[in-house]
Scaffold this motif. Structure first.
Motif, short mmCIF file in Angstrom:
data_model
loop_
_atom_site.label_atom_id
_atom_site.label_comp_id
_atom_site.label_asym_id
_atom_site.label_seq_id
_atom_site.Cartn_x
_atom_site.Cartn_y
_atom_site.Cartn_z
N GLY A 157 8.82 101.15 33.96
CA GLY A 157 8.44 101.33 35.36
C GLY A 157 6.94 101.35 35.51
N TYR A 158 6.49 101.94 36.58
CA TYR A 158 5.06 101.99 36.89
C TYR A 158 4.66 103.46 36.93
CZ TYR A 158 6.19 97.27 38.40
OH TYR A 158 6.65 95.98 38.45
N GLY A 159 3.67 103.84 36.13
CA GLY A 159 3.30 105.24 36.09
C GLY A 159 4.52 106.09 35.78
N GLY A 165 10.29 105.40 37.31
CA GLY A 165 11.20 104.61 36.50
C GLY A 165 11.87 103.56 37.36
N ILE A 166 11.91 102.31 36.88
CA ILE A 166 12.55 101.24 37.66
C ILE A 166 13.74 100.66 36.89
CG2 ILE A 166 12.22 99.01 38.81
CD1 ILE A 166 10.42 101.04 40.10
N LEU A 167 13.52 100.35 35.61
CA LEU A 167 14.58 99.72 34.81
C LEU A 167 15.16 100.72 33.83
CD1 LEU A 167 12.78 96.37 33.81
CD2 LEU A 167 14.38 96.74 35.72
N GLY A 223 19.32 88.63 41.09
CA GLY A 223 19.52 89.97 41.67
C GLY A 223 18.86 90.07 43.02
N PRO A 224 19.34 90.98 43.84
CA PRO A 224 18.78 91.12 45.19
C PRO A 224 17.36 91.67 45.17
CG PRO A 224 20.38 92.86 44.75
CD PRO A 224 20.43 91.94 43.58
N ASN A 225 16.72 91.65 46.31
CA ASN A 225 15.36 92.20 46.44
C ASN A 225 15.31 93.64 45.91
OD1 ASN A 225 14.34 89.94 47.63
ND2 ASN A 225 14.64 90.69 49.72
N GLY A 226 14.28 93.91 45.15
CA GLY A 226 14.10 95.28 44.65
C GLY A 226 14.94 95.61 43.43
N ALA A 227 15.69 94.63 42.89
CA ALA A 227 16.57 94.89 41.74
C ALA A 227 15.79 95.23 40.48
CB ALA A 227 17.45 93.67 41.49
N GLY A 228 14.54 94.76 40.42
CA GLY A 228 13.73 95.02 39.24
C GLY A 228 13.40 93.78 38.43
N LYS A 229 13.63 92.61 39.01
CA LYS A 229 13.43 91.35 38.27
C LYS A 229 11.96 91.15 37.89
CE LYS A 229 15.03 88.91 41.75
NZ LYS A 229 15.17 90.00 42.74
N THR A 230 11.07 91.32 38.86
CA THR A 230 9.64 91.17 38.57
C THR A 230 9.19 92.24 37.58
OG1 THR A 230 9.22 90.17 40.71
CG2 THR A 230 7.34 91.21 39.64
N THR A 231 9.72 93.45 37.75
CA THR A 231 9.36 94.53 36.83
C THR A 231 9.77 94.20 35.40
OG1 THR A 231 9.61 96.11 38.64
CG2 THR A 231 9.61 97.01 36.40
N LEU A 232 10.89 93.52 35.25
CA LEU A 232 11.33 93.13 33.91
C LEU A 232 10.32 92.15 33.28
CD1 LEU A 232 13.31 93.13 31.59
CD2 LEU A 232 14.74 91.51 32.86
N PRO A 251 3.20 84.30 37.25
CA PRO A 251 3.65 85.37 38.13
C PRO A 251 4.01 84.90 39.53
CG PRO A 251 1.29 85.49 37.84
CD PRO A 251 1.76 84.33 37.02
N GLU A 252 4.73 85.75 40.21
CA GLU A 252 5.08 85.53 41.61
C GLU A 252 3.79 85.49 42.42
OE1 GLU A 252 8.39 87.58 44.56
OE2 GLU A 252 7.45 88.76 42.97
N GLY A 253 3.78 84.67 43.47
CA GLY A 253 2.58 84.62 44.30
C GLY A 253 1.48 83.79 43.67
N ASP A 313 8.26 83.48 37.63
CA ASP A 313 8.77 84.39 38.66
C ASP A 313 8.87 83.64 39.99
OD1 ASP A 313 9.61 86.57 40.05
OD2 ASP A 313 8.03 87.91 39.36
N GLU A 314 10.09 83.33 40.36
CA GLU A 314 10.38 82.67 41.64
C GLU A 314 9.54 81.41 41.88
OE1 GLU A 314 11.40 85.04 44.87
OE2 GLU A 314 12.42 86.49 43.59
N PRO A 315 9.64 80.44 40.96
CA PRO A 315 8.81 79.24 41.10
C PRO A 315 9.12 78.42 42.35
CG PRO A 315 10.44 78.94 39.37
CD PRO A 315 10.48 80.39 39.75
P1 ATP Z 1 11.81 91.04 44.77
O1 ATP Z 1 12.72 89.87 44.74
O2 ATP Z 1 11.78 91.73 46.08
O3 ATP Z 1 10.46 90.78 44.18
P2 ATP Z 1 12.50 92.36 42.31
O4 ATP Z 1 13.90 92.33 41.82
O5 ATP Z 1 11.51 91.48 41.66
O6 ATP Z 1 12.53 92.13 43.86
P3 ATP Z 1 10.69 94.45 41.66
O7 ATP Z 1 9.54 93.77 42.32
O8 ATP Z 1 10.75 94.50 40.20
O9 ATP Z 1 12.05 93.86 42.22
O10 ATP Z 1 10.74 95.92 42.26
C1 ATP Z 1 11.66 96.90 41.76
C2 ATP Z 1 11.27 98.23 42.33
O11 ATP Z 1 9.98 98.60 41.83
C3 ATP Z 1 11.15 98.25 43.85
O12 ATP Z 1 11.75 99.45 44.31
C4 ATP Z 1 9.66 98.27 44.09
O13 ATP Z 1 9.36 98.98 45.26
C5 ATP Z 1 9.12 98.99 42.87
N1 ATP Z 1 7.76 98.56 42.51
C6 ATP Z 1 7.33 97.29 42.38
N2 ATP Z 1 6.04 97.25 42.00
C7 ATP Z 1 5.62 98.52 41.91
C8 ATP Z 1 4.38 99.18 41.57
N3 ATP Z 1 3.29 98.46 41.23
N4 ATP Z 1 4.35 100.52 41.58
C9 ATP Z 1 5.47 101.24 41.89
N5 ATP Z 1 6.65 100.71 42.22
C10 ATP Z 1 6.74 99.37 42.23
#
Ligand code: ATP
Length: 239
Positions: free
Chosen positions: A15-17, A20-22, A39-48, A87-89, A163-165
């Motif tokens: 996670g971040y700080g 915990g995310i994953l 996975g849907p928005n916020g699932a944690g894909k980018t975090t992975l 990366p995304e963006g 990430d989301e090309p």
């Molecule tokens: P999306 O398709 O919306 O990008 P995602 O599956 O990639 O979704 P993540 O971006 O990994 O999801 O986000 C997972 C969770 O982590 C979300 O609840 C988000 O708010 C949180 N999150 C993302 N970046 C940070 C950050 N830098 N600090 C704290 N929390 C974060």
């Protein structure tokens, strides 16, 4: 599968700080494989992807790449081992030219010259050659995405994370990008792909993982996943 995995994630929590995310993530990418993370928005894909490239912090478990432990390694160290992250963006340098963007991403890692890698990128994306001396900011979204992929390839990666090309791209351009992902994979590169266009991703992927609320909910080969009812449920919020 007979080969040893190129990337192996076992019991990962991150996670971040202190957030915990994953949790409990197990995932493998084998040589030449295209692995899709859905996975849907916020699932944690980018975090992975961020956890693998050293941007988000692992609090449990391990990440092994090409036989080496890279858990919580610095992002620069990870890319130097041959694991590049697009990366995304996009995050290209808007105020540099196309060619300057490529120069900044060249590491001299795999022994090939800058010119050699640049020309290969130009062959893959002829529009980048046409625009080589133009400012990145003057290009369309699709062209900038191509530049982002080309930049990642300047590291001569064994594994390319994207990430989301296709985000925000016209279908024709998205297909063009996926065509290149398939070509890279048949040339021997492994790909780990986050993609919101589920159909396109499963057409091109070998194996897929479905993430929801920070955990792997489903995994299997692309056909199995495409046929699974949990897939549509996850996107409709039912999983
Ligand atoms: P999306 O398709 O919306 O990008 P995602 O599956 O990639 O979704 P993540 O971006 O990994 O999801 O986000 C997972 C969770 O982590 C979300 O609840 C988000 O708010 C949180 N999150 C993302 N970046 C940070 C950050 N830098 N600090 C704290 N929390 C974060």
């Amino acid at each position: 599968k007979t080969s040893a995995p190129l990337l192996r994630i076992a019991g990962l929590a991150s996670g971040y700080g202190r957030v915990g995310i994953l949790s409990d993530i197990d995932l493998e990418v084998h040589p030449k494989e295209i692995v899709v993370i859905l996975g849907p928005n916020g699932a944690g894909k980018t975090t992975l992807l961020n956890s693998i490239s050293g941007v988000a912090k692992a609090t449990a478990g391990s990440i092994t790449f090409d036989g080496e432990d890279i858990t919580n390694a610095r992002p620069e160290a990870v890319v130097r081992k041959g694991l590049a992250h697009c990366p995304e963006g996009r995050q290209i340098f808007q105020r540099l030219t196309v060619e300057e963007n490529l120069v900044t991403a060249y590491l001299g890692r795999g022994g090939r010259s800058f010119e050699d890698l640049r020309d290969q990128a130009f062959e893959m994306f002829p529009i980048l050659k046409e625009r080589r001396n133009g400012m990145a900011s003057r290009m369309s979204g699709g062209q900038q995405q191509m530049l982002a992929v080309a930049r990642a390839l300047m590291a001569e990666p064994k594994l390319l994370m994207l990430d989301e090309p296709s985000l925000g791209l016209a279908p024709l351009i998205a297909h063009q990008i996926f065509r290149i992902i398939l070509d890279l994979s048949s040339d021997g590169m492994s790909v780990l792909l986050v993609e919101q266009n589920v159909q396109l991703a499963l057409e091109c992927g070998d194996h897929a993982y479905l993430l929801n609320t920070g955990r792997v909910r489903l995994q299997g080969n692309a056909q199995q996943i495409a046929a699974h009812s949990a897939l549509s449920e996850a996107y409709l919020g039912g999983a």
